[in-house]
Every structure is written in C-alpha cells, then in structure tokens.
Design a protein around this motif. Structure first.
Motif, mmCIF file in Angstrom:
data_model
loop_
_atom_site.group_PDB
_atom_site.id
_atom_site.type_symbol
_atom_site.label_atom_id
_atom_site.label_comp_id
_atom_site.label_asym_id
_atom_site.label_seq_id
_atom_site.Cartn_x
_atom_site.Cartn_y
_atom_site.Cartn_z
ATOM 1 N N PRO A 84 4.380 7.487 -5.025
ATOM 2 C CA PRO A 84 4.512 8.470 -6.120
ATOM 3 C C PRO A 84 3.410 9.529 -6.086
ATOM 4 C CG PRO A 84 4.475 6.212 -6.980
ATOM 5 C CD PRO A 84 4.193 6.115 -5.521
ATOM 6 N N THR A 85 2.179 9.075 -5.837
ATOM 7 C CA THR A 85 1.058 10.018 -5.799
ATOM 8 C C THR A 85 1.228 11.029 -4.667
ATOM 9 O OG1 THR A 85 -0.320 8.256 -6.634
ATOM 10 C CG2 THR A 85 -1.452 10.154 -5.762
ATOM 11 N N ILE A 123 -7.699 8.540 -10.723
ATOM 12 C CA ILE A 123 -8.052 7.929 -9.437
ATOM 13 C C ILE A 123 -9.571 7.868 -9.283
ATOM 14 C CG2 ILE A 123 -7.908 8.144 -6.915
ATOM 15 C CD1 ILE A 123 -5.177 9.421 -7.251
ATOM 16 N N THR A 167 0.831 -1.202 0.000
ATOM 17 C CA THR A 167 0.000 0.000 0.000
ATOM 18 C C THR A 167 0.867 1.253 0.000
ATOM 19 O OG1 THR A 167 -1.613 -1.237 1.280
ATOM 20 C CG2 THR A 167 -1.924 1.130 1.164
ATOM 21 N N LEU A 191 2.547 1.742 -3.341
ATOM 22 C CA LEU A 191 1.626 2.191 -4.386
ATOM 23 C C LEU A 191 1.264 3.659 -4.221
ATOM 24 C CD1 LEU A 191 -0.872 -0.822 -4.635
ATOM 25 C CD2 LEU A 191 0.825 -0.138 -6.326
ATOM 26 N N LEU A 192 1.251 4.126 -2.966
ATOM 27 C CA LEU A 192 0.817 5.502 -2.720
ATOM 28 C C LEU A 192 1.956 6.519 -2.760
ATOM 29 C CD1 LEU A 192 -1.946 5.354 0.025
ATOM 30 C CD2 LEU A 192 -2.143 6.283 -2.265
ATOM 31 N N ALA A 208 -2.356 2.849 -9.473
ATOM 32 C CA ALA A 208 -1.697 2.377 -8.257
ATOM 33 C C ALA A 208 -2.340 3.009 -7.031
ATOM 34 C CB ALA A 208 -0.199 2.709 -8.307
ATOM 35 N N ALA A 209 -2.547 4.325 -7.087
ATOM 36 C CA ALA A 209 -3.103 5.023 -5.928
ATOM 37 C C ALA A 209 -4.538 4.579 -5.655
ATOM 38 C CB ALA A 209 -3.049 6.527 -6.148
ATOM 39 N N ALA A 228 4.550 17.567 -15.233
ATOM 40 C CA ALA A 228 4.259 17.399 -13.803
ATOM 41 C C ALA A 228 2.971 18.112 -13.422
ATOM 42 C CB ALA A 228 5.423 17.915 -12.963
ATOM 43 N N ALA A 229 2.782 19.331 -13.959
ATOM 44 C CA ALA A 229 1.583 20.096 -13.582
ATOM 45 C C ALA A 229 0.327 19.468 -14.177
ATOM 46 C CB ALA A 229 1.713 21.550 -14.036
ATOM 47 N N TRP A 268 3.780 13.543 -5.546
ATOM 48 C CA TRP A 268 3.233 14.470 -6.544
ATOM 49 C C TRP A 268 2.359 15.536 -5.886
ATOM 50 C CZ3 TRP A 268 5.515 12.370 -10.747
ATOM 51 C CH2 TRP A 268 5.430 13.124 -11.935
ATOM 52 N N PHE A 269 1.452 15.073 -5.026
ATOM 53 C CA PHE A 269 0.578 16.020 -4.333
ATOM 54 C C PHE A 269 1.394 17.006 -3.507
ATOM 55 C CE2 PHE A 269 -3.179 12.949 -4.585
ATOM 56 C CZ PHE A 269 -3.815 13.719 -5.537
ATOM 57 N N MET A 310 3.673 19.222 -6.199
ATOM 58 C CA MET A 310 2.981 19.961 -7.252
ATOM 59 C C MET A 310 1.683 20.624 -6.785
ATOM 60 S SD MET A 310 5.060 19.714 -9.702
ATOM 61 C CE MET A 310 4.071 20.578 -10.907
ATOM 62 N N LEU A 311 1.232 20.312 -5.571
ATOM 63 C CA LEU A 311 -0.018 20.935 -5.108
ATOM 64 C C LEU A 311 0.193 21.684 -3.795
ATOM 65 C CD1 LEU A 311 -3.084 21.286 -5.610
ATOM 66 C CD2 LEU A 311 -3.444 19.230 -4.251
ATOM 67 N N LEU A 359 2.040 8.627 -17.144
ATOM 68 C CA LEU A 359 2.282 8.782 -15.707
ATOM 69 C C LEU A 359 0.969 8.740 -14.933
ATOM 70 C CD1 LEU A 359 4.944 11.640 -15.637
ATOM 71 C CD2 LEU A 359 5.203 9.349 -14.680
ATOM 72 N N THR A 394 -0.014 16.317 -14.896
ATOM 73 C CA THR A 394 -0.219 15.027 -14.244
ATOM 74 C C THR A 394 -0.954 15.183 -12.914
ATOM 75 O OG1 THR A 394 1.717 14.149 -15.345
ATOM 76 C CG2 THR A 394 0.962 12.947 -13.423
ATOM 77 N N LEU A 395 -0.721 16.295 -12.229
ATOM 78 C CA LEU A 395 -1.438 16.518 -10.962
ATOM 79 C C LEU A 395 -2.949 16.392 -11.182
ATOM 80 C CD1 LEU A 395 -1.409 17.513 -7.970
ATOM 81 C CD2 LEU A 395 -1.847 19.772 -8.914
ATOM 82 N N PHE A 396 -3.444 17.090 -12.204
ATOM 83 C CA PHE A 396 -4.885 17.059 -12.473
ATOM 84 C C PHE A 396 -5.312 15.707 -13.042
ATOM 85 C CE2 PHE A 396 -8.480 17.547 -15.337
ATOM 86 C CZ PHE A 396 -9.417 18.148 -14.508
ATOM 87 N N MET A 430 0.282 5.941 -12.114
ATOM 88 C CA MET A 430 0.229 6.353 -10.710
ATOM 89 C C MET A 430 -1.201 6.411 -10.202
ATOM 90 S SD MET A 430 3.239 9.118 -10.269
ATOM 91 C CE MET A 430 2.301 10.407 -10.991
ATOM 92 N N MET A 455 -3.927 12.748 -13.019
ATOM 93 C CA MET A 455 -3.802 11.626 -12.102
ATOM 94 C C MET A 455 -5.002 11.571 -11.156
ATOM 95 S SD MET A 455 -0.684 11.102 -9.445
ATOM 96 C CE MET A 455 -1.138 12.529 -8.481
ATOM 97 N N SER A 456 -5.412 12.745 -10.667
ATOM 98 C CA SER A 456 -6.566 12.780 -9.769
ATOM 99 C C SER A 456 -7.814 12.291 -10.489
ATOM 100 C CB SER A 456 -6.780 14.200 -9.253
ATOM 101 O OG SER A 456 -5.582 14.726 -8.755
ATOM 102 N N LEU A 457 -7.917 12.681 -11.756
ATOM 103 C CA LEU A 457 -9.048 12.248 -12.566
ATOM 104 C C LEU A 457 -9.053 10.729 -12.722
ATOM 105 C CD1 LEU A 457 -11.146 13.862 -14.334
ATOM 106 C CD2 LEU A 457 -9.706 13.225 -16.242
#
Lengths: 287, 272
Positions: A18-19, B159, A12, A15-16, B76-77, B148-149, A22-23, A26-27, B69, B151-153, B73, B155-157
């Motif tokens: 990289p995300t 998920i 777990t 898997l989490l 996986a998430a 990268a920018a 990123w958050f 980048m956020l 990406l 992918t932030l959006f 990701m 990737m969330s989509l």
C-alpha cells in the motif's frame, strides 16, 4: 535475520505494497507530470497542450519579483528566526532545571502543530488598522502602518517557524557534554570564549538542521505573504496559487514549480555539504 | 537573569497572539478595536452557520480518514522496512524524505494537475466500459483526493515516528518470546504491538492534526468541497468577522488537546 523464509518475504511485500502504491501515485506520478507539463504549452481555455518547448522556462523572468522576494525573505527570515531561537534553545537545554525542561520545550513545539492559518490570522488582527496602530494613536504616533509591510511578513515568519528552529538546536545542545563546559571554565576560558569555542561549534548540527527546515518551508510559503504582505510582498507560493487557480496557466506554473524545487535542491545540498561536512564525525541525524 | 527575561518574552510572543484570538472570540462587540463585554454569541453564530458546520464535517471526515490510513499503512511499512536492506531500502528512505521535505504547495499543484489529467483520460474509458443503461461514475477531485494527498505526508511522518520507536525498543523481550516458542504472530501481538502502541497513537493524533489544519494542499485538490481552513481563509479574505475568532479558538483548542496527548505519549517512551 538471516535466511528469511519465503513466508516472511511475502509478508514484507504485503506490508509495503500500500505504501509503495501511495508513493507511486501520489508522489512520483504528480512530480513527473509537473516536469512534463513544464515543457508544454497553455491551451486556449487554460490547462495544458502537449508540446516540447522551453518557452515556459524562457518566460520565468516575468515572475522575477516573486523569485527575488522568496530568495531574499527565505534566507533572511531563517537568519532572524535563528537569532531569536538560539538563546531560547540554550536557555532550555543548559539553564533550566530538568524538572521544567520538558514542559517548557513542549510549550515551544506545540504552536507549530496548530493551524498556521489561524496563527497568521492573529497577526492580521494585531498588526491591522484596529490593533497596534490604534494603540499607537493613543500615545501620539499617528498613521503608523504595520500590516502589509515587509516588517509584518518577517514577524509572521518568525512567529510561524520559531518552534521548528528551537527544537533541533535544543536537541544538539542538550546532548552536549556539560563536562566540556566545565573543562573550558577550569582552563580559564571566559564564559563568552567557552560559548564561542565549545558550545557554538558543538551545536552546529542542530543549527544546520533548524535552518534547513525553516528555509525549505519558507521557500514554499504562501499564507504569510498573502495575509501579512498584502500583495506588496509576493512569494513564489503566491505566484503558484495565481497561476494554477486564477489564470490556469498550468505549463508556466509547472515551470515555476520545477524551478522552485531545483533551487531548493541546489541550496539544500550545497548547505548540507557545507555544514554537515564539518559535523560528519558526529554521524548522527538530529531529526 | 537576562536569559530568563528573554525567554519569558519569547513565550509571550508565542502565546499572546493566540490569547488575543481567544479573548476576542468572547467579545460581544463587532470590532477588534474595543472589547465591549463577554459573550458567547460568536460561538452561537459560528455553530449555527450551516457553511461552518458543513466545512467542519468535511474536515473531520478527511482528517479521520487520513489519520486512520496513515497509522495503518505507516505502521505496516515501518515494520516491513526494518526487514529489508540495500537499494530497495535506500529508495524507500529517499521517498519518505522527499514526501516530508517537499513544500505542501508543490504537492498541492502536482496532485491537482496529475489527478485532473488522469481523470480526463479515465472518464471516457469508464464511460465506454459502463453498461449503457446506467450513468457511468465520473472521477473528480473531492474527499478522496484530499485524503490521499494528506496521507502521503502523514504516512511518511508515522513511518519516521514508528521507526524511532522500533529503534528504541527492547529486543530482549522479543527474543525471550521467541525462545519460549511463541509464534511470530503472537510475539507481534503480545510484545511488539503493545510497545509500539504509544507511537502509533501519537502518529494518529499528529496525522489528524496535520490534516485538520492543512490549508494549502486542500486548497488545490479539494475540488468543490470546502474544508474548515478553506472556509476560514475565504472569510478572512472577505474581511475579518468575529466569527473567525470563535472558529479559530475552537480549532486551536482541539489541536492543542490532541497535541498534548500526542506529546505525552511520545515522551513516555523516552522516560523509560
């Protein structure tokens, strides 16, 4: 899944990772930087000098027009989109035969995912001097100006965001138990009364979701006013582009951005409390 | 009947502007005011313009990377998130929500100033650490920052899409597979993955389309690079050329094709 193995837990985490990274980078980090910069000062060459001052926020009234425009056009555009979208969503969910429903729905949604840039450009082409005004010339209405007017901006808004409004309303109307409509009818309710007392209240979650999505996107809009408003209708988004890319006033730009996000958070949470509270018993999200 | 007419009008409103762009991309004349005859010369002009080709290549590289990406990701998430509960889960849900909801323009400026600031801090450090006889690498805005920018959006989509698919998945198959002593990995490969695959592919296509069409985020973080939307934006700013109609038609055509495939993939799950 009780008593998960250590191996499973590591999986777990793996898997989490990289995300999460990123958050974080980048956020979270960018938003924190914007918040910090908004209390800073502009250095002589542009950019940022560390400081702690409220000067940038005190300077916000200098961009009053952009805030006023955004805060009038965003709710107004949302309302007009809702008025245009609702009958279509109703038609798709209630009137159309199931055979055609999916295809027609997809036809509404698809434009939203295509380039807003190109779709907005289409309206420059249509409303611009050589488009509709030329046609109006032929039939005697001379000198009509459509591009770079508030009208053009509202048309662009409806065009850009209609699909986003139709979809959630469609979903809530489609879920509606058609037997309720029949019951209302059997009890002598006129179609209009059935609509007001049964259909409309039950579709409120969809209306609320659609309005929220459109409103949020409009608050950050840049392209539509830039292309169709011609500098006369200036949104916060246009102010941000100006502040970050032209005048390179990062601290003031950050203060504008922070204020935008705060206004959005306040309006959206107020709105959610107002509308979702009513629909709380329907504990389901449309998204 | 009135409703039907109204709906037809709305569909016309949605598609006529697109149709006009397509129509005028085949106009041999220079101006929008008159249609002078069919021709593909603006396509020829666009496709032989080195700036257009370079922007197209940039956009394709960025969109493809962001889509890859995001689907990796994001999947996986999504798989990991269904295994956790409590505050950690709530935190991730919150982050996904914020990433989707925050306006692109705010993401754009925030990423711009954050990355430029971090690069300004890191570049001297890299310079000091690097052996003296080689030029140290210099971090700057470019492909990576846009990817990268985006992918932030996206990737969330992904998920969100995959989680919807997991929620609608048939648990019985997984349990059956476990009862038959398949290893978790094998269950994943033979049961879970095939069921998730349409959603993953749809997520990939939607991510690609979003990234390929995005203007505002790229506008801030692309540095010296020009993506196709940035190129189109600046051509429009310089004045409308028929070339833009041809590029627009190609861009719309490409996204429409991908979107229809994505929609079919996403709908298929609901049909079952």
């Amino acid at each position: 899944m009780t008593g998960e193995s250590t191996k499973g837990r590591w999986l777990t985490v793996a898997l989490l990772t990289p995300t999460s990274a990123w958050f974080l980078v980048m956020l979270v980090m960018p938003l924190v930087v914007v918040a910090i910069f908004s209390f800073g000062e502009r250095s002589a060459v542009g950019g940022y000098t560390a400081s702690f001052t409220f000067d940038q926020y005190a300077n916000l009234p200098s961009r009053f027009t952009a805030f006023r425009n955004t805060l009038t056009y965003a709710p107004f555009g949302t309302l007009v989109s809702l008025l245009v979208a609702y009958p279509l969503a109703y038609f798709l969910a209630v009137k159309v035969s199931p055979k055609w429903r999916l295809l027609l729905l997809v036809l509404v949604i698809v434009p939203f995912w295509t380039s807003l840039l190109i779709r907005t450009y289409a309206w420059i082409f249509i409303l611009g001097g050589r488009g509709i005004p030329t046609l109006l010339d032929y039939i005697g209405f001379e000198g009509v100006r459509l591009i770079n007017t508030p009208f053009a901006v509202v048309v662009g808004i409806i065009y850009g965001y209609l699909p986003l409004m139709v979809f959630p309303i469609f979903v809530s109307l489609e879920r509606l138990d058609k037997r309720l409509l029949e019951a209302s009818n059997d009890l002598g309710g006129t179609p209009f009364r059935t609509f007001l007392q049964v259909t409309l209240p039950l579709s409120m979650p969809g209306v609320a979701t659609g309005c929220m999505l459109v409103f949020i996107l409009l608050m950050g809009e840049f392209l539509i006013p830039a292309f169709l408003g011609g500098g006369k209708v200036f949104f916060i988004g246009n102010a941000l582009v100006d502040l970050f890319l032209q005048s390179r006033n990062w601290p003031f730009g950050s203060a504008v951005a922070v204020t935008l996000v705060i206004i959005m958070l306040i309006t959206v949470s107020l709105y959610m409390r107002l509308t979702m509270g009513r629909a709380a018993d329907r504990n389901e999200s449309i998204m | 009947m009135a409703m039907r007419l109204y709906s037809v009008a709305v569909y016309l409103f949605l598609y006529v502007p697109i149709g006009i762009i397509v129509l005028f991309s085949f106009n041999s004349g220079r101006h929008a005011s008159s249609f002078e005859g069919l021709s593909v010369k603006w396509y020829g002009k666009a496709l032989s313009n080195p700036f257009v080709l370079e922007a197209l290549t940039t956009s394709l590289i960025i969109a493809l990377s962001a889509a890859l990406l995001s689907s990796l990701m994001g999947t996986a998430a999504a798989l990991a998130l269904q295994r956790i509960r409590g505050p950690l889960r709530a935190m991730f849900d919150g982050l996904i929500y914020v990433a989707i909801m925050i306006p692109g323009i705010v993401i754009g400026i925030a990423t711009l100033i954050a990355l430029v600031t971090v690069f300004d801090l890191l570049n001297p450090v890299l310079g000091a650490l690097w052996p003296a006889d080689a030029a140290p690498p210099k971090l700057s805005l470019g492909y990576a920052s846009v990817i990268a920018a985006h992918t932030l959006f996206t990737m969330s989509l992904v998920i969100v899409l995959i989680r919807a698919r997991i929620a609608g998945m048939d648990r019985a198959l997984i349990e059956a597979s476990e009862d038959l002593y398949a290893s978790p990995w094998r269950t994943f490969l033979q049961i879970t993955l095939p069921q998730l695959f349409p959603a993953i592919l749809a997520g990939f296509l939607l991510s690609f389309t979003f990234s390929f069409d995005d203007f505002i985020i790229s506008f801030f973080v692309a540095g010296p690079n020009t993506t196709l939307p940035i190129y189109v934006f600046s051509s429009i700013r310089r004045g409308i050329t028929p070339e833009v109609n041809a590029i627009g038609t190609m861009v719309l055509g490409a996204s429409l094709t991908l979107l229809i495939i994505a929609q079919v993939l996403l709908r298929r799950r609901e049909g079952r």
